[in-house]
Design a protein around this motif. Structure first.
Motif, PDB file in Angstrom:
ATOM      1  N   PRO A   1     -17.081  30.027   5.708  1.00 32.18           N
ATOM      2  CA  PRO A   1     -16.265  30.579   4.820  1.00 32.18           C
ATOM      3  C   PRO A   1     -14.834  30.838   5.049  1.00 32.18           C
ATOM      4  O   PRO A   1     -14.429  31.023   6.334  1.00 32.18           O
ATOM      5  CB  PRO A   1     -17.101  31.973   4.498  1.00 32.18           C
TER       6      PRO A   1
ATOM      7  N   SER B   1      -7.290  30.967   5.553  1.00 30.14           N
ATOM      8  CA  SER B   1      -6.673  30.584   4.066  1.00 30.14           C
ATOM      9  C   SER B   1      -5.385  29.713   4.520  1.00 30.14           C
ATOM     10  O   SER B   1      -5.342  28.867   3.558  1.00 30.14           O
ATOM     11  CB  SER B   1      -6.323  32.160   3.498  1.00 30.14           C
TER      12      SER B   1
ATOM     13  N   ASN C   1     -12.369  33.032   5.450  1.00 27.33           N
ATOM     14  CA  ASN C   1     -12.138  34.508   5.101  1.00 27.33           C
ATOM     15  C   ASN C   1     -10.931  34.857   6.223  1.00 27.33           C
ATOM     16  O   ASN C   1     -10.823  34.515   7.165  1.00 27.33           O
ATOM     17  CB  ASN C   1     -13.536  35.369   5.913  1.00 27.33           C
TER      18      ASN C   1
END
Length: 241
Positions: free
Chosen positions: A96, A103, A98
């Motif tokens: 993911p 990002s 996170n």
């Protein structure tokens, strides 16, 4: 070899936007179909058995042109050797996204991808630059996951390596050919006026075209300010899963 190819829809067959207030504008006038010639392949060419499709992607050329200009400065920024595996990797294997570093890495990765989210089941087409001793190339890759309905003539996945100068020359040629074609289209409309019942501001259309003729030059002046420390940290997080 790489070349961005297109055909504009004949002017008399361009469908105006809207229902009651039917309008045309620069973006809408780029209606057509397009594909990418890459070595011996034609990317974005549908197979004959793909239902309801022209041979090539049928959409507004402005969208592909804008996206190519936007990604070119990122593509031409050399990728550090320790990030080549990441930029060439598969995001489906990531964990993911996170945190800020993850990002940042994900955004940097996406900047090397042609945005084709407006077509159904699009291929993932990516490009990045590698520079080393006697080496300056752009790697172009593609991958298409067959959904059983949408199919393309190119192999499901592949990779072609071209000189960096050839990639930039192809972008410049695409820009020149589209601007030339749109210039002819606008001159034709200036001679004849808008079609009956169609709202079209010809002065605004000419002004927008003049402005868009500068987009590539301005885009190439954008020098990425990549935070390599953050990208490296984020790549580690994402690949850790």
């Amino acid at each position: 070899m790489i070349r961005f190819r297109f055909v504009l829809t004949p002017l008399g067959r361009v469908v105006p936007w809207g229902h009651e207030d039917r309008t045309l504008h620069w973006f809408g006038l780029t209606d057509g179909w397009y594909w990418i010639e890459l070595a011996d392949h034609e990317l974005l060419r549908y197979t004959p058995d793909t239902p309801g499709q022209r041979p090539y992607v049928d959409y507004y050329l402005a969208r592909l042109w804008e996206d190519v200009i936007e990604m070119t400065s990122a593509v031409l920024e050399p990728v550090p050797a320790d990030l080549l595996d990441f930029v060439a990797g598969d995001p489906d294997a990531w964990g993911p996204v996170n945190g800020d570093a993850a990002s940042t890495a994900a955004v940097w990765y996406d900047e090397h991808t042609v945005d084709l989210g407006y077509i159904r089941c699009p291929p993932r087409i990516r490009a990045w630059r590698t520079v080393g001793d006697d080496l300056d190339v752009v790697t172009v890759t593609w991958r298409h996951d067959d959904d059983g309905d949408i199919r393309f003539t190119a192999p499901p996945s592949g990779q072609v390596v071209i000189p960096s100068d050839s990639f930039l020359a192809a972008v410049r040629r695409f820009d020149h050919e589209l601007m030339t074609a749109m210039g002819r289209r606008i001159r034709a409309l200036e001679r004849t006026g808008p079609p009956d019942g169609i709202q079209l501001d010809l002065e605004r259309l000419r002004a927008e075209h003049t402005a868009r003729m500068t987009w590539l030059a301005r885009g190439l002046q954008n020098v990425p300010e990549t935070d390599w420390t953050a990208v490296r940290a984020g790549a580690i997080e994402l690949r850790r899963g």
